[in-house]
Write a protein that holds these residues in place. Structure first.
Motif, PDB file in Angstrom:
ATOM      1  N   GLY A  23       0.763  -1.234   0.000  1.00 43.43           N
ATOM      2  CA  GLY A  23       0.000   0.000   0.000  1.00 43.43           C
ATOM      3  C   GLY A  23       0.788   1.275   0.000  1.00 43.43           C
ATOM      4  N   GLY A  24       2.106   1.200  -0.083  1.00 40.81           N
ATOM      5  CA  GLY A  24       2.887   2.428  -0.096  1.00 40.81           C
ATOM      6  C   GLY A  24       3.013   3.084   1.259  1.00 40.81           C
ATOM      7  N   SER A  25       2.567   2.414   2.316  1.00 39.07           N
ATOM      8  CA  SER A  25       2.651   2.975   3.654  1.00 39.07           C
ATOM      9  C   SER A  25       3.876   2.421   4.363  1.00 39.07           C
ATOM     10  CB  SER A  25       1.399   2.622   4.461  1.00 39.07           C
ATOM     11  OG  SER A  25       0.243   3.158   3.870  1.00 39.07           O
ATOM     12  N   VAL A  26       4.253   3.055   5.438  1.00 36.55           N
ATOM     13  CA  VAL A  26       5.285   2.503   6.304  1.00 36.55           C
ATOM     14  C   VAL A  26       4.613   2.192   7.635  1.00 36.55           C
ATOM     15  CG1 VAL A  26       6.071   4.786   7.075  1.00 36.55           C
ATOM     16  CG2 VAL A  26       7.580   2.821   7.297  1.00 36.55           C
ATOM     17  N   GLY A  27       4.849   0.983   8.146  1.00 36.09           N
ATOM     18  CA  GLY A  27       4.138   0.546   9.333  1.00 36.09           C
ATOM     19  C   GLY A  27       4.718   1.046  10.632  1.00 36.09           C
ATOM     20  N   SER A  28       5.636   1.984  10.578  1.00 33.58           N
ATOM     21  CA  SER A  28       6.236   2.515  11.799  1.00 33.58           C
ATOM     22  C   SER A  28       5.307   3.527  12.456  1.00 33.58           C
ATOM     23  CB  SER A  28       7.565   3.200  11.490  1.00 33.58           C
ATOM     24  OG  SER A  28       8.001   3.959  12.611  1.00 33.58           O
ATOM     25  N   PRO A  29       4.909   3.287  13.701  1.00 33.49           N
ATOM     26  CA  PRO A  29       4.081   4.287  14.383  1.00 33.49           C
ATOM     27  C   PRO A  29       4.821   5.601  14.602  1.00 33.49           C
ATOM     28  CG  PRO A  29       4.760   2.567  15.914  1.00 33.49           C
ATOM     29  CD  PRO A  29       5.157   2.104  14.534  1.00 33.49           C
ATOM     30  N   LEU A  30       6.153   5.560  14.662  1.00 32.27           N
ATOM     31  CA  LEU A  30       6.898   6.805  14.866  1.00 32.27           C
ATOM     32  C   LEU A  30       6.747   7.713  13.661  1.00 32.27           C
ATOM     33  CD1 LEU A  30      10.221   5.693  16.587  1.00 32.27           C
ATOM     34  CD2 LEU A  30       7.891   5.814  17.490  1.00 32.27           C
ATOM     35  N   TYR A  31       6.947   7.151  12.463  1.00 39.48           N
ATOM     36  CA  TYR A  31       6.741   7.951  11.256  1.00 39.48           C
ATOM     37  C   TYR A  31       5.305   8.445  11.198  1.00 39.48           C
ATOM     38  CZ  TYR A  31       5.432   8.983   6.491  1.00 39.48           C
ATOM     39  OH  TYR A  31       4.905   9.586   5.384  1.00 39.48           O
ATOM     40  N   ALA A  32       4.349   7.556  11.449  1.00 41.45           N
ATOM     41  CA  ALA A  32       2.937   7.926  11.322  1.00 41.45           C
ATOM     42  C   ALA A  32       2.559   9.029  12.301  1.00 41.45           C
ATOM     43  CB  ALA A  32       2.059   6.692  11.536  1.00 41.45           C
ATOM     44  N   ILE A  33       3.004   8.907  13.541  1.00 44.32           N
ATOM     45  CA  ILE A  33       2.702   9.925  14.556  1.00 44.32           C
ATOM     46  C   ILE A  33       3.368  11.248  14.194  1.00 44.32           C
ATOM     47  CG2 ILE A  33       3.098  10.599  16.961  1.00 44.32           C
ATOM     48  CD1 ILE A  33       2.838   7.563  17.638  1.00 44.32           C
ATOM     49  N   ALA A  34       4.648  11.189  13.850  1.00 48.30           N
ATOM     50  CA  ALA A  34       5.360  12.426  13.526  1.00 48.30           C
ATOM     51  C   ALA A  34       4.774  13.112  12.303  1.00 48.30           C
ATOM     52  CB  ALA A  34       6.842  12.125  13.308  1.00 48.30           C
ATOM     53  N   GLN A  35       4.302  12.312  11.354  1.00 41.48           N
ATOM     54  CA  GLN A  35       3.718  12.872  10.140  1.00 41.48           C
ATOM     55  C   GLN A  35       2.333  13.440  10.393  1.00 41.48           C
ATOM     56  OE1 GLN A  35       4.324  14.309   7.297  1.00 41.48           O
ATOM     57  NE2 GLN A  35       4.870  12.545   6.018  1.00 41.48           N
ATOM     58  N   HIS A  36       1.453  12.643  10.944  1.00 37.59           N
ATOM     59  CA  HIS A  36       0.041  13.012  11.022  1.00 37.59           C
ATOM     60  C   HIS A  36      -0.305  13.853  12.248  1.00 37.59           C
ATOM     61  CE1 HIS A  36      -0.636  10.587   7.529  1.00 37.59           C
ATOM     62  NE2 HIS A  36      -0.128   9.523   8.120  1.00 37.59           N
ATOM     63  N   ASP A  37       0.549  13.840  13.256  1.00 32.50           N
ATOM     64  CA  ASP A  37       0.337  14.703  14.418  1.00 32.50           C
ATOM     65  C   ASP A  37       1.115  16.012  14.318  1.00 32.50           C
ATOM     66  OD1 ASP A  37      -1.053  12.489  15.191  1.00 32.50           O
ATOM     67  OD2 ASP A  37      -0.198  12.353  17.193  1.00 32.50           O
ATOM     68  N   GLY A  38       1.770  16.235  13.182  1.00 37.18           N
ATOM     69  CA  GLY A  38       2.410  17.518  12.930  1.00 37.18           C
ATOM     70  C   GLY A  38       3.773  17.718  13.560  1.00 37.18           C
ATOM     71  N   ILE A  39       4.410  16.643  14.058  1.00 36.89           N
ATOM     72  CA  ILE A  39       5.702  16.809  14.726  1.00 36.89           C
ATOM     73  C   ILE A  39       6.795  17.117  13.715  1.00 36.89           C
ATOM     74  CG2 ILE A  39       7.355  15.792  16.332  1.00 36.89           C
ATOM     75  CD1 ILE A  39       5.128  13.999  17.373  1.00 36.89           C
ATOM     76  N   PHE A  40       6.763  16.468  12.554  1.00 37.62           N
ATOM     77  CA  PHE A  40       7.718  16.829  11.511  1.00 37.62           C
ATOM     78  C   PHE A  40       7.567  18.302  11.146  1.00 37.62           C
ATOM     79  CE2 PHE A  40       7.746  12.215   9.833  1.00 37.62           C
ATOM     80  CZ  PHE A  40       8.924  11.924  10.492  1.00 37.62           C
ATOM     81  N   ASP A  41       6.326  18.730  10.966  1.00 38.83           N
ATOM     82  CA  ASP A  41       6.065  20.127  10.589  1.00 38.83           C
ATOM     83  C   ASP A  41       6.583  21.097  11.648  1.00 38.83           C
ATOM     84  OD1 ASP A  41       4.724  22.150   8.839  1.00 38.83           O
ATOM     85  OD2 ASP A  41       3.506  22.440  10.641  1.00 38.83           O
ATOM     86  N   GLU A  42       6.392  20.755  12.918  1.00 37.20           N
ATOM     87  CA  GLU A  42       6.873  21.610  14.007  1.00 37.20           C
ATOM     88  C   GLU A  42       8.391  21.777  13.967  1.00 37.20           C
ATOM     89  OE1 GLU A  42       5.492  19.788  17.548  1.00 37.20           O
ATOM     90  OE2 GLU A  42       3.361  20.143  17.108  1.00 37.20           O
ATOM     91  N   HIS A  43       9.070  20.804  13.391  1.00 38.68           N
ATOM     92  CA  HIS A  43      10.524  20.854  13.310  1.00 38.68           C
ATOM     93  C   HIS A  43      11.014  21.339  11.943  1.00 38.68           C
ATOM     94  CE1 HIS A  43      10.086  18.467  16.959  1.00 38.68           C
ATOM     95  NE2 HIS A  43      11.344  18.758  17.227  1.00 38.68           N
ATOM     96  N   GLY A  44      10.105  21.947  11.188  1.00 38.61           N
ATOM     97  CA  GLY A  44      10.502  22.525   9.910  1.00 38.61           C
ATOM     98  C   GLY A  44      10.836  21.498   8.857  1.00 38.61           C
ATOM     99  N   LEU A  45      10.115  20.362   8.894  1.00 38.65           N
ATOM    100  CA  LEU A  45      10.376  19.272   7.961  1.00 38.65           C
ATOM    101  C   LEU A  45       9.144  18.942   7.133  1.00 38.65           C
ATOM    102  CD1 LEU A  45      12.331  16.543   9.982  1.00 38.65           C
ATOM    103  CD2 LEU A  45      13.235  17.990   8.176  1.00 38.65           C
ATOM    104  N   ASP A  46       9.373  18.673   5.869  1.00 35.45           N
ATOM    105  CA  ASP A  46       8.367  18.057   5.009  1.00 35.45           C
ATOM    106  C   ASP A  46       8.919  16.698   4.610  1.00 35.45           C
ATOM    107  OD1 ASP A  46       6.510  20.327   4.802  1.00 35.45           O
ATOM    108  OD2 ASP A  46       8.158  21.293   3.725  1.00 35.45           O
TER     109      ASP A  46
END
Length: 363
Positions: free
Chosen positions: A44-67
Motif C-alpha cells: 500500500g505504499g505505507s510505512v508501518g512505523s508508528p513513529l513515522y505515522a505519529i510524527a507525520q500526522h500529528d504535525g511533529i515533523f512540521d513543528e521541526h521545519g520538515l516536510d
C-alpha cells in the motif's frame, strides 16, 4: 549554496531580527525548512512505523521545519534508488544497505526503525524437540537467502553456542514456500514475521519462540541515508530524529494516538492493536529510533565471516551515531523533566558503546 538562496536567507534573518525585537522570540515559520524524501517497500505504499505515522500526522515533523515525503519502490530497487539520490533515506531492512555501503556505496546508517515482530514456527512433530535452541544442531530450517533472520541466527549461534548453522538451512523463495515446506516436514521450522503468525497457526504449525528470546533488541530495519545528502543537510536528519524521538514517547504512552496515526496510513485498527500494540501477539516488536551500532556491528562481522561481504570497509566509515546523539541531547535539554528521554540516553550508551572512541565522545 546558490547566491539566490543566500539572499533569501539574509532577508529572512533580517525579518527575524525585527520580529525578535518586537516579541522576543522567533517563530517556527521563520526557520529554514527542509524536505526529506523517504523510500519504502511494502503493502500500500505505507510505512508501518508508528513513529513515522505519529510524527507525520500529528504535525511533529512540521513543528521541526520538515516536510517528509514517502515514496514506494520495489524491494529489489530501493538500495540503488537511495544510492543515486532518488531517496534521501529509507526505513527498511539493513542487510542490503550494509552490503552495498561496505563495498563503497555512499550510504550512511544513522538510526533505528524496527526490531522484533518475528518468531520461529515448527512442524507439529518437531516442535517439542526444537523448542529448546540447544537442540538445533541437526534442525532443518527454511529461510530466505541472506535475510536478516539468517544473519541473526548465524551471529547468535556462532557467538553464544560456537556453531555455524549454515548446513541446517534450506533456502526458500517466499513466505508461502517456507510455511508449506514446514507443514510438509521438508524442513523442521521456519522464520515467520508477525503478519503471518495467524496463518502459521491456522496451518497447524507451532510457535517455538520469538527472535527476541534469543537476543533482546536484535537489529532489524535501520534508518539509512544517502551519504551526500546527510553530509550536506545534517540538520535535516537531526530534526527528523528529534521528531521520531518525541513520537517514540507518544508510542510508548498513548496507544490511542498510535491507532489514530496508523489508520491514516491505511492500517486497520484490529491489525494495529494485535500486531503493533499487544506484546502477547506482536512478537515483541518495538520501534526504537536508536541506531544500535553494537547490534549492527555484530551482524556485519558475521557478513564478513561468511563471505557475504569480502574486503569490506570499516563499519564506522558508513555508520554515524552522532546524528542521533545530537538529536537526543537536544530533546533532553528541551525537556529536562521527561524521564523517558533520559532512559533513551541510557539505552543509547548500552547499545552503541562499541563505536570507536565512544567513551571519549559521548560519556
Amino acid at each position: 549554496m546558490k547566491n539566490g538562496k543566500k539572499i533569501i536567507l539574509v532577508l529572512s534573518a533580517l525579518s527575524s531580527l525585527a520580529v525578535i525585537s518586537c516579541n522576543g522570540k522567533k517563530t517556527a515559520k521563520q526557520e529554514e525548512r527542509y524536505t526529506i524524501t523517504a523510500g519504502n517497500y511494502g503493502a500500500g505504499g505505507s510505512v508501518g512505523s508508528p513513529l513515522y505515522a505519529i510524527a507525520q500526522h500529528d504535525g511533529i515533523f512540521d513543528e521541526h521545519g520538515l516536510d517528509v515525503k514517502l515514496f514506494q519502490t520495489d524491494r529489489n530497487a530501493y538500495v540503488e534508488a537511495l544510492t543515486v539520490g532518488k531517496f534521501d533515506m529509507t526505513f527498511t531492512s539493513f542487510i542490503a544497505q550494509v552490503a552495498s555501503a561496505a563495498q563503497g556505496a555512499d550510504l550512511v546508517l544513522f538510526g533505528g526503525s524496527q526490531s522484533g515482530g518475528e518468531a520461529y514456527y515448527a512442524n507439529k512433530d518437531a516442535a517439542e524437540k526444537y523448542r529448546n535452541p540447544d537442540n538445533w544442531g541437526d534442525i532443518k530450517l527454511g529461510l530466505l537467502l541472506n535475510s536478516t533472520s539468517e544473519l541473526h541466527l548465524r551471529t547468535v549461534f556462532q557467538r553464544d553456542k560456537g556453531i555455524d548453522i549454515k548446513g541446517n538451512i534450506k533456502y526458500m523463495d517466499g513466505e508461502e514456500a517456507k510455511l508449506q515446506s514446514t507443514v510438509k516436514g521438508i524442513v523442521d521450522a521456519t522464520h515467520v514475521s508477525r503478519t503471518y503468525f495467524d496463518t502459521a497457526e491456522n496451518m497447524g504449525l507451532v510457535k517455538l519462540f520469538y527472535l527476541n528470546d534469543l537476543q533482546p533488541d536484535y537489529v532489524c530495519c535501520r534508518l539509512t541515508a544517502n551519504g551526500k545528502r546527510i553530509r550536506e543537510d545534517r540538520e535535516a536528519f537531526i530534526r527528523f530524529l528529534k521528531a521520531e524521538i518525541k513520537a517514540f514517547k507518544i508510542y510508548k504512552e498513548n496507544p490511542d494516538a498510535v491507532i489514530s496515526a496508523l489508520k491514516k496510513e491505511r492500517f486497520e485498527e484490529d491489525f494495529v492493536r494485535k500486531y503493533v500494540l499487544d506484546p502477547t501477539t506482536n512478537g515483541g516488536i518495538t520501534f526504537n529510533p536508536d541506531p544500535n551500532f553494537n547490534g549492527v556491528s555484530d551482524i556485519y562481522d558475521t557478513m564478513k565471516r561468511i563471505k557475504f561481504v569480502e574486503n569490506g570497509r570499516d563499519i564506522q566509515e558508513f555508520f554515524d551515531i552522532s546524528v542521533y546523539a545530537d538529536a537526543l541531547k537536544q530533546v533532553i535539554a528541551e525537556n529536562p523533566n521527561e524521564q523517558i528521554y533520559k532512559n533513551m540516553w541510557t539505552y543509547f550508551v548500552e547499545h552503541n558503546n562499541h563505536y570507536p572512541d565512544f567513551d571519549k565522545n559521548y560519556l
